[in-house]
Design an enzyme around this catalytic site. Structure first.
Site, mmCIF file in Angstrom:
data_model
loop_
_atom_site.group_PDB
_atom_site.id
_atom_site.type_symbol
_atom_site.label_atom_id
_atom_site.label_comp_id
_atom_site.label_asym_id
_atom_site.label_seq_id
_atom_site.Cartn_x
_atom_site.Cartn_y
_atom_site.Cartn_z
ATOM 1 N N PHE A 119 13.942 -5.739 -13.698
ATOM 2 C CA PHE A 119 13.161 -5.142 -12.560
ATOM 3 C C PHE A 119 14.088 -5.454 -11.277
ATOM 4 C CE2 PHE A 119 8.348 -4.881 -12.029
ATOM 5 C CZ PHE A 119 8.253 -4.001 -12.836
ATOM 6 N N GLN A 232 4.995 -3.906 1.974
ATOM 7 C CA GLN A 232 6.014 -3.296 1.062
ATOM 8 C C GLN A 232 5.688 -1.887 0.824
ATOM 9 O OE1 GLN A 232 6.520 -4.532 -3.400
ATOM 10 N NE2 GLN A 232 8.310 -5.041 -2.410
ATOM 11 N N HIS A 234 6.464 0.938 -1.657
ATOM 12 C CA HIS A 234 7.129 0.968 -2.953
ATOM 13 C C HIS A 234 7.633 2.387 -3.030
ATOM 14 C CE1 HIS A 234 7.560 1.536 -7.259
ATOM 15 N NE2 HIS A 234 7.040 0.087 -7.350
ATOM 16 N N LEU A 243 0.670 4.949 -8.204
ATOM 17 C CA LEU A 243 2.019 4.361 -8.518
ATOM 18 C C LEU A 243 2.844 5.022 -9.932
ATOM 19 C CD1 LEU A 243 3.731 2.082 -7.467
ATOM 20 C CD2 LEU A 243 3.138 0.625 -9.302
ATOM 21 N N GLU A 246 7.885 0.308 -11.259
ATOM 22 C CA GLU A 246 9.158 0.029 -11.214
ATOM 23 C C GLU A 246 9.750 0.086 -12.553
ATOM 24 O OE1 GLU A 246 10.487 -2.622 -8.153
ATOM 25 O OE2 GLU A 246 11.740 -3.696 -9.642
ATOM 26 N N ARG A 277 12.960 -3.160 -3.326
ATOM 27 C CA ARG A 277 12.227 -1.902 -3.088
ATOM 28 C C ARG A 277 12.318 -1.447 -1.410
ATOM 29 N NH1 ARG A 277 6.742 -4.055 -6.392
ATOM 30 N NH2 ARG A 277 7.687 -3.450 -8.504
ATOM 31 N N HIS A 342 2.127 -0.209 -0.890
ATOM 32 C CA HIS A 342 1.995 -0.952 -1.813
ATOM 33 C C HIS A 342 1.588 -2.400 -1.890
ATOM 34 C CE1 HIS A 342 2.415 -1.624 -6.424
ATOM 35 N NE2 HIS A 342 3.272 -2.388 -6.117
ATOM 36 N N ARG A 377 8.812 -8.592 -1.489
ATOM 37 C CA ARG A 377 8.452 -9.101 -2.820
ATOM 38 C C ARG A 377 9.197 -8.584 -4.020
ATOM 39 N NH1 ARG A 377 4.900 -7.676 -7.031
ATOM 40 N NH2 ARG A 377 4.254 -5.550 -6.042
HETATM 41 C C1 LIG Z 1 -0.589 0.141 -8.932
HETATM 42 C C2 LIG Z 1 -0.284 -1.130 -8.656
HETATM 43 C C3 LIG Z 1 0.631 -1.852 -9.481
HETATM 44 C C4 LIG Z 1 1.039 -2.983 -9.698
HETATM 45 N N1 LIG Z 1 1.992 -3.721 -10.502
HETATM 46 C C5 LIG Z 1 2.498 -4.674 -10.378
HETATM 47 C C6 LIG Z 1 3.460 -5.358 -11.378
HETATM 48 O O1 LIG Z 1 3.794 -4.346 -12.409
HETATM 49 N N2 LIG Z 1 3.684 -6.666 -11.324
HETATM 50 C C7 LIG Z 1 3.168 -7.462 -10.530
HETATM 51 O O2 LIG Z 1 3.752 -8.616 -10.401
HETATM 52 N N3 LIG Z 1 2.292 -7.139 -9.574
HETATM 53 C C8 LIG Z 1 1.904 -5.642 -9.634
HETATM 54 N N4 LIG Z 1 1.268 -5.230 -8.443
HETATM 55 C C9 LIG Z 1 0.623 -6.290 -7.554
HETATM 56 C C10 LIG Z 1 -0.454 -7.105 -8.232
HETATM 57 O O3 LIG Z 1 -1.155 -6.364 -9.121
HETATM 58 C C11 LIG Z 1 -1.435 -7.529 -7.092
HETATM 59 O O4 LIG Z 1 -0.574 -8.201 -6.049
HETATM 60 C C12 LIG Z 1 -2.344 -8.580 -7.682
HETATM 61 O O5 LIG Z 1 -2.898 -8.105 -8.844
HETATM 62 C C13 LIG Z 1 -3.289 -9.157 -6.783
HETATM 63 O O6 LIG Z 1 -4.244 -9.992 -7.483
HETATM 64 P P1 LIG Z 1 -5.423 -10.741 -6.696
HETATM 65 O O7 LIG Z 1 -6.068 -11.408 -7.741
HETATM 66 O O8 LIG Z 1 -4.658 -11.509 -5.576
HETATM 67 O O9 LIG Z 1 -6.517 -9.338 -6.024
HETATM 68 P P2 LIG Z 1 -7.071 -8.496 -6.760
HETATM 69 O O10 LIG Z 1 -6.845 -8.213 -8.163
HETATM 70 O O11 LIG Z 1 -6.932 -7.246 -6.148
HETATM 71 O O12 LIG Z 1 -8.645 -8.916 -6.580
HETATM 72 C C14 LIG Z 1 -9.360 -8.801 -5.204
HETATM 73 C C15 LIG Z 1 -10.579 -9.418 -5.677
HETATM 74 O O13 LIG Z 1 -11.417 -9.383 -4.402
HETATM 75 C C16 LIG Z 1 -12.676 -8.997 -4.467
HETATM 76 N N5 LIG Z 1 -13.269 -8.704 -2.993
HETATM 77 C C17 LIG Z 1 -12.287 -8.355 -1.989
HETATM 78 N N6 LIG Z 1 -13.058 -8.296 -0.792
HETATM 79 C C18 LIG Z 1 -14.220 -8.690 -1.357
HETATM 80 C C19 LIG Z 1 -15.477 -9.058 -0.370
HETATM 81 N N7 LIG Z 1 -15.670 -8.600 0.943
HETATM 82 N N8 LIG Z 1 -16.464 -9.529 -0.944
HETATM 83 C C20 LIG Z 1 -16.319 -9.823 -2.161
HETATM 84 N N9 LIG Z 1 -15.338 -9.891 -3.267
HETATM 85 C C21 LIG Z 1 -14.208 -9.189 -2.364
HETATM 86 C C22 LIG Z 1 -12.775 -7.827 -5.125
HETATM 87 O O14 LIG Z 1 -13.643 -7.314 -5.806
HETATM 88 C C23 LIG Z 1 -11.539 -8.335 -6.423
HETATM 89 O O15 LIG Z 1 -12.413 -8.827 -7.482
HETATM 90 C C24 LIG Z 1 0.686 -3.770 -8.683
HETATM 91 C C25 LIG Z 1 -0.117 -3.561 -7.579
HETATM 92 C C26 LIG Z 1 -0.706 -2.344 -7.888
HETATM 93 C C27 LIG Z 1 -1.702 -1.691 -6.622
#
Ligand SMILES: Cc1cc2nc3c(=O)[nH]c(=O)nc-3n(C[C@H](O)[C@H](O)[C@H](O)COP(=O)(O)OP(=O)(O)OC[C@H]3O[C@@H](n4cnc5c(N)ncnc54)[C@H](O)[C@@H]3O)c2cc1C
Length: 564
Positions: A119, A232, A234, A243, A246, A277, A342, A377
């Site tokens: 990566f 970031q 992407h 997306l 990568e 990135r 992203h 990141r």
């Molecule tokens: C398309 C894509 C591909 C990616 N690929 C990678 C990768 O390959 N490797 C990597 O390391 N990272 C990757 N990332 C980044 C990574 O996936 C995220 O940073 C990470 O999964 C975020 O996890 P989280 O648990 O912080 O939040 P999330 O998984 O976004 O969850 C947020 C939660 O908060 C809840 N929530 C938000 N607001 C409220 C509210 N007001 N009331 C109640 N609930 C609420 C939502 O319902 C959800 O359950 C990618 C991101 C994207 C968008």
């Protein structure tokens, strides 16, 4: 209409059911806490499920977490806190074994060991993956454990306010979207795990729900928000923003301009397509801006030379996405791509124990800034952060409970939110939510996007101010209670405007270029004046207050520039 109808009580309430929220919930439950998780969507619809490429850990005999730490700090443009990065990288192998132990179906090599792909910005192949749908599998793996432990999930509940009294967390307010009823959830501790905010750019790889609600809830509760100027962008999104991981370049895909050139040789000859990135995105945009893009707006991501077999086994989802959403088969045709917003590097300011400055309130995952990503990141480090710091938040929050008493909930805070929502819903005429949102997205993209400057940002800040004023008078056309999506849209618009405001205040003050924050009027990194974190909080006068915080430096020296 919006009156609190239920009062619920738990030890610990977690806002967010993505990987960070679920990892926290599992650890806290294992320690005996009565945990509730609140999520505005069903847990497995959280954006974590969209992660494609993988999760980093130095687990091979020729690798070492200190090298992982070095790459992360360098990739962060030296802005990450090294104590936090040390935890991230040294705990990474454990995080993988934790997931593996729950049965996460990681892709393996012939000898049974985990496959790892290269990566960007890393000198080893250290990205573990489940083909190109890693997040989906990890999220389902943890959700199985949530069910096993019987953890209470309030799903499709939208949190509208954090209740903080005398600098102590006492509860929160949430709307059950199915019934349109408001509840008070009292708890002795809370973990924010609400994910990112990249939807503020409109053109984004993020799910529509990634509207920065947690950052806004914390900001409104008076908490410090750190480094929000670092988003970031992407390098490789389809033209609609979706997306292309990568992992495509990790598996060997090329970036080609309209002149048929692998142009990364002119920007990062050593790392080529796998430079960090921020550099690859600026390179692509520069090619487009200088007339070497196709139809003036995109370049090609070329996977053809990888061959059908590799594409089908390593990147099957990518092939499907390209077919469905761009109408091209990457086996035979290059894919049109351009940069797409992203990831949110900034967030709620927390220490390495995931604690905020409010007693009992923690944050983890993408909504937090612990700061392991600094100004940029590295791919694969964010899933890792959700697991390492999600677990840490759960363990620490559960550990704090034995000394924590439930604080009284101030009725005026509850009433003010009840009135606010009743007033919003009762309004008979006003601004269109969709129009305001579209204008906000345009401002953020045009004035706070890949290339920023003083003039554009000052104009952008003024445009945002006017939008905030208008947003105080939005019309919610749907007056019903059940699944009132217009109300959700209005609340999400407010959150995004808060995030954009904090971004603008930080970006204008940071007169340098570093990682994801690039200014054409200050194109160089300036360690002497800006090697610090930005902190913005809501002042008593309703205006943002700015301060700075020192970056934690341990044994990795700060360089004058980031060279690849
Ligand atoms: C398309 C894509 C591909 C990616 N690929 C990678 C990768 O390959 N490797 C990597 O390391 N990272 C990757 N990332 C980044 C990574 O996936 C995220 O940073 C990470 O999964 C975020 O996890 P989280 O648990 O912080 O939040 P999330 O998984 O976004 O969850 C947020 C939660 O908060 C809840 N929530 C938000 N607001 C409220 C509210 N007001 N009331 C109640 N609930 C609420 C939502 O319902 C959800 O359950 C990618 C991101 C994207 C968008």
């Amino acid at each position: 209409m919006f009156k609190v109808v239920n009062t619920l009580k738990h030890d610990l309430v977690i806002v967010g059911a993505g990987l960070a929220g679920q990892a926290a919930a599992l650890e806290a439950r294992e320690r005996g806490a009565d945990v509730a998780v609140v999520s505005k969507v069903h847990p497995v619809r959280s954006h974590s499920g969209a992660a494609q490429g993988g999760i980093n850990a130095a687990i091979k005999p020729d690798d070492n977490w200190k090298d992982h730490m070095f790459d992360t700090v360098k990739g962060s443009a030296y802005l990450a806190d090294q104590d936090a990065v040390r935890i991230l990288c040294s705990e990474a192998p454990n995080a993988i074994w934790w997931l593996d132990g729950f049965g996460a179906p990681f892709t393996r090599q012939e000898d049974g060991t985990l496959a790892q792909r290269p990566f960007g910005g890393q000198r080893r192949n250290r990205t573990c993956h489940v083909a190109d749908h890693t997040g989906h599998n990890l999220l389902h793996t943890l959700y199985e454990q949530m069910i096993r432990l019987g953890i209470r999930v309030y799903e499709e509940w939208f949190v509208t306010r954090l209740l903080v009294s005398e600098r102590k967390f006492v509860g929160l307010l949430a709307i059950d979207l199915l019934k349109g009823e408001m509840s008070l959830i009292q708890a002795r501790a809370c973990i924010l795990a609400t994910g990112g905010a990249a939807r503020i750019f409109g053109q984004s790889s993020n799910a529509l729900i990634n509207t920065g609600d947690g950052v806004s809830l914390a900001y409104r509760a008076g908490l410090p928000i750190e480094d929000m100027e670092f988003f970031q962008i992407h390098p490789t999104g389809l033209l609609n923003g979706i997306l292309m991981t990568e992992g495509c370049r990790g598996e060997g895909a090329y970036l080609i301009n309209a002149e048929g050139e692998r142009f990364m040789k002119n920007y990062a000859p050593q790392f080529m397509e796998l430079a960090p990135r921020d550099q690859v995105s600026r390179a692509i945009q520069t090619e487009i801006n200088e007339g070497r893009g196709f139809e003036g707006s995109y370049v090609h991501l070329d996977l053809r030379h990888l061959g059908e077999e590799k594409i089908m086994s390593r990147l099957p989802q990518i092939r499907e996405i390209a077919l469905y959403f761009a109408g091209v088969d990457p086996v035979t045709t290059p894919v049109p791509i351009r940069p797409t917003a992203h990831y949110t590097m900034g967030g709620v300011d927390v220490d390495t124990d995931c604690k905020t400055e409010v007693e009992g309130l923690y944050a983890a995952g993408e909504c937090a800034c612990v700061s392991v990503h600094g100004a940029n990141r590295l791919g694969g480090n964010s899933l890792l952060e959700t697991i390492v710091f999600g677990r840490r938040a759960g363990i620490n929050a559960a550990g704090s409970l034995k000394d924590a008493a439930q604080g009284d909930v101030p009725q005026d805070l509850v009433s003010s939110d009840e009135h606010r929502l009743a007033e919003m819903l009762g309004r008979e005429s006003g601004e269109s939510i969709a129009e305001l949102r579209k204008e906000m997205e345009d401002v953020v993209r045009e004035n706070f996007g890949l290339f920023k400057n003083e003039e554009g940002m000052t104009k952008g800040r003024e445009r945002l101010r006017k939008l905030r004023e208008r947003a105080g008078n939005v019309l919610i056309p749907d007056k019903g209670r059940i699944f009132n999506q217009s109300l959700v849209n209005a609340l999400q618009l407010e959150a995004m405007l808060d995030v954009a405001r904090v971004l603008a205040e930080g970006a204008i003050r940071r007169q340098e270029s570093r990682g994801g924050h690039y200014r054409t009027d200050y194109p160089k990194m300036d360690n002497e004046n800006f090697h610090h974190h930005t902190i913005i909080r809501l002042g008593a006068d309703g205006e943002p207050e700015f301060s700075t915080k020192a970056v934690v430096v341990e044994d990795i020296p700060i360089e004058a520039e980031v060279k690849y």
